[in-house]
Design an enzyme around this catalytic site. Structure first.
Site, PDB file in Angstrom:
ATOM      1  N   GLU A 114       2.558   1.196 -36.973  1.00 32.61           N
ATOM      2  CA  GLU A 114       1.522   1.195 -36.911  1.00 32.61           C
ATOM      3  C   GLU A 114       0.473   0.904 -35.874  1.00 32.61           C
ATOM      4  O   GLU A 114       0.096   1.812 -35.013  1.00 32.61           O
ATOM      5  CB  GLU A 114       0.280   2.132 -38.376  1.00 32.61           C
ATOM      6  CG  GLU A 114      -0.735   2.301 -37.817  1.00 32.61           C
ATOM      7  CD  GLU A 114      -0.788   3.636 -36.397  1.00 32.61           C
ATOM      8  OE1 GLU A 114      -0.112   4.351 -36.228  1.00 32.61           O
ATOM      9  OE2 GLU A 114      -2.281   3.776 -36.373  1.00 32.61           O
ATOM     10  N   LYS A 126      -1.016   1.521 -31.851  1.00 36.99           N
ATOM     11  CA  LYS A 126      -1.730   1.611 -31.233  1.00 36.99           C
ATOM     12  C   LYS A 126      -2.160   0.633 -30.051  1.00 36.99           C
ATOM     13  O   LYS A 126      -3.052   1.842 -29.355  1.00 36.99           O
ATOM     14  CB  LYS A 126      -3.110   1.305 -32.021  1.00 36.99           C
ATOM     15  CG  LYS A 126      -2.568   2.405 -33.657  1.00 36.99           C
ATOM     16  CD  LYS A 126      -4.521   3.201 -33.250  1.00 36.99           C
ATOM     17  CE  LYS A 126      -3.734   4.413 -33.500  1.00 36.99           C
ATOM     18  NZ  LYS A 126      -3.321   5.487 -33.667  1.00 36.99           N
TER      19      LYS A 126
END
Ligand code: AGP
Length: 590
Positions: A467, A471
């Protein structure tokens, strides 16, 4: 994925449409345009660029008339240029259409029409306009011409059409792409998202697939695929208009990161009986498959770990775009958990449709009330984190984690304890935000010109590495990869050079020592180690200190620094974190 709006009322329509479009810009910002009907003419202005740029050039809100439609585009068919911008018109400029979706057979239809119709764009949408035109020539009312056109279309659509040959009405239809109706006081909206008109009304009618709305200043008539009138009451949408504003921050992304700790509180505040009911359905299921994309899939990977670790319930996570290849293993004994902030991601919806056809029970974890996915599911759990405007998932990702924690605790019959622990966490996490901001800004200044980042972690934290990397990629356009720390030495370590940033997510849990030793292997090759941890280690070139929490909760402890790091690097590189290039908030195309 695009945003469409239509308005009809007593006041000039184009300023209302323009304002509504600004709330939909998260759905696409390659181009923008508005069309209105005035004095028996279609007036239309459009251009490439964000709404503010197009408004600055053409004063979109200057178009006269009390009926208008508007569009913000995320390019699917056709490059980003003016001819491909919406609204589109027919040959004589007597109708205007805005569309969100993909018409899969548009080339074939275009070839059939090219003899009699003049095309100016490469889009599938323009084909629809010319088809409607051909039926209008019979003198049909607009809704009849649209109905005849729909019979030839394959694919997905949410569209709004106006015509000078049948003025005073907007005809709107949907299939697979979202479309809602706003019911005001003698004024009506049709839009991709209720957020766009909440300032004017929170009374919303959610349209179902293959329904048609004929909107005039007398009201809304809804018809099903067979042309039968559908009676559906408007429901009150609880979201407030100002929830979708920046509240003084430069970007929605920072506002929504700051809302993260509060999102834990909201997501943890659920109807406990409902959570228990969903949890028992999952626990008792013979097979559980979670389908999701992007950040939602990383949240699902953590959910998978929690179900196993806390409730000894094994489940699998399938990337929604791959779901169709696992169809043969789905049956009536399967529970499919569909995770989607927008509730409109086509990959997820296609998977759910397929699973339902096989008899599977569908549980959805969504944010947007009344979203298509929520309405397709047997049971839905809502994130309750309010509108998330930034294209990148931040507070919604945290809320998804919370829902998975609640389900795991509920499966252990310890839901109350889980809620208490989660609500207690949000205070500590809030503190870490203030502590880390300055050091993350400094770090961004140091590393903004790096070409590659590697994020490593183990166990439940591995999905956080993925994750964190996503991002960074989607916001700063720096290449990044999330790697299981133990996997680096099997190849990827060949890419580590002097100064390569390695983000080691190594909270003081069972994974700490082994992750540290993997980080040391990269440091031996020159890596710059960013330690995301509650425990110091001398190998860190930069330590981002996170709150100490129970092992199982570390994903919630490390998430804010990962989001902030991506945000500050994007800003340092001069990017717009709210509207990253090539992306859209909800991907309603395959
Ligand atoms: C996340 O930052 C991205 N914007 C993207 O990966 C997103 O998570 C994905 O498209 C899924 O969206 P959904 O949750 O609305 O289905």
């Amino acid at each position: 994925m695009c945003g469409i709006v239509g308005f009809i009322g007593k006041e000039q329509a184009s300023p209302v449409v323009l304002r509504a479009l600004t709330r939909l810009e998260y759905r696409g910002y390659d181009s923008a345009g508005v069309a209105s009907i005035y004095d028996n003419e279609i007036l239309l202005k459009k251009d490439v660029g964000k709404i503010a740029e197009v408004q600055g050039k053409y004063a979109l809100d200057g178009l006269p008339g009390n009926i208008a439609i508007g569009h913000v585009r995320w390019a699917t068919h056709g490059v980003v240029n003016v001819p491909n911008a919406h609204p589109h018109t027919d040959c004589e400029g007597k109708l205007a259409i805005v569309h969100n979706g993909i018409i899969e057979n548009y080339q074939e239809l275009r070839h059939q029409l090219e003899g009699e119709h003049h095309f100016v764009s490469e889009t599938d949408t323009e084909v629809i306009g010319h088809l409607i035109e051909s039926y209008m020539k019979n003198g049909d009312p607009l809704e009849k011409a649209v109905t005849a056109t729909l019979g030839q279309l394959e694919g997905s659509y949410a569209m709004a059409v106006i015509s000078v040959d049948d003025p005073g009405k907007i005809v709107a239809v949907r299939r697979s792409s979202p479309l809602v109706i706003g019911v005001g006081d003698g004024e009506y909206f049709v839009a991709s998202d209720a957020l766009s008109f909440l300032e004017k009304t929170n009374q919303v009618i959610f349209m179902e697939d293959d329904e048609m709305a004929v909107i005039t200043d007398d009201g809304v008539m809804l018809y099903n695929k067979k042309g039968k009138q559908v009676k559906r009451k408007a429901v009150k949408v609880e979201w407030e208009w100002d929830q979708a504003s920046k509240n003084g921050h430069d970007y929605f992304m920072l506002k929504e990161i700051i809302e993260g700790p509060e999102a834990i509180q909201s997501a943890a505040t659920q109807d406990k009986k409902h959570v228990m009911d969903v949890a028992m359905n999952i626990l008792r299921a013979k097979q559980v498959i979670i389908a999701a994309c992007g950040s939602s899939r990383y949240a699902a990977l953590i959910g998978r770990y929690l179900f196993s670790q806390l409730a000894s319930k094994f489940c699998d996570v399938v990337m929604a775009s791959e779901f169709q290849y696992f169809a043969s293993s789905i049956d009536k004994h399967t529970v499919v958990i569909a995770v989607s902030q927008s509730g409109e991601t086509l990959d997820v919806m296609e998977g759910v449709k397929l699973a339902k056809a096989k008899g599977a029970k569908i549980v959805s974890i969504v944010n947007v009330p009344g979203s298509s996915l929520a309405r397709m599911s047997h049971k839905a759990l809502y994130l309750n984190c309010g509108p998330e405007i930034c294209v990148a998932a931040t507070k919604s990702f945290i809320s998804q984690l919370v829902i998975f924690y609640l389900l795991a605790f509920a499966m252990m019959n310890k839901l109350d304890q889980g809620v208490k622990k989660l609500k207690g966490l949000s205070v500590g996490i809030n503190g870490s935000f203030a502590e880390n901001s300055q050091s993350l800004m400094t770090l961004a200044d140091k590393l903004y010109d790096q070409g590659n980042f590697y994020y490593i972690a183990r166990g439940i934290n591995f999905a956080m590495a993925s994750e964190g990397a996503l991002k960074l990629k989607e916001l700063s356009y720096i290449h990044a990869e999330g790697m299981p720390a133990g996997e680096l030495k099997h190849g990827t370590i060949a890419l580590i050079e002097e100064g390569t940033p390695v983000v080691a997510i190594c909270p003081n849990d069972e994974t700490y020592h082994e992750t540290i030793s993997n980080a040391i292997e990269t440091k031996a090759r020159g890596a710059f180690i960013i330690g995301i941890s509650d425990r110091y280690n001398e190998i860190y070139d930069e330590w981002i200190k996170v709150p100490e929490v129970e092992d199982i909760f570390y994903p919630l402890s490390v998430v804010l620094p990962l989001q902030l790091m991506a945000y500050y690097l994007a800003i340092r590189r001069g990017k717009d974190p709210d509207k990253p290039r090539n992306l859209a908030k909800s991907v309603t195309v395959k």
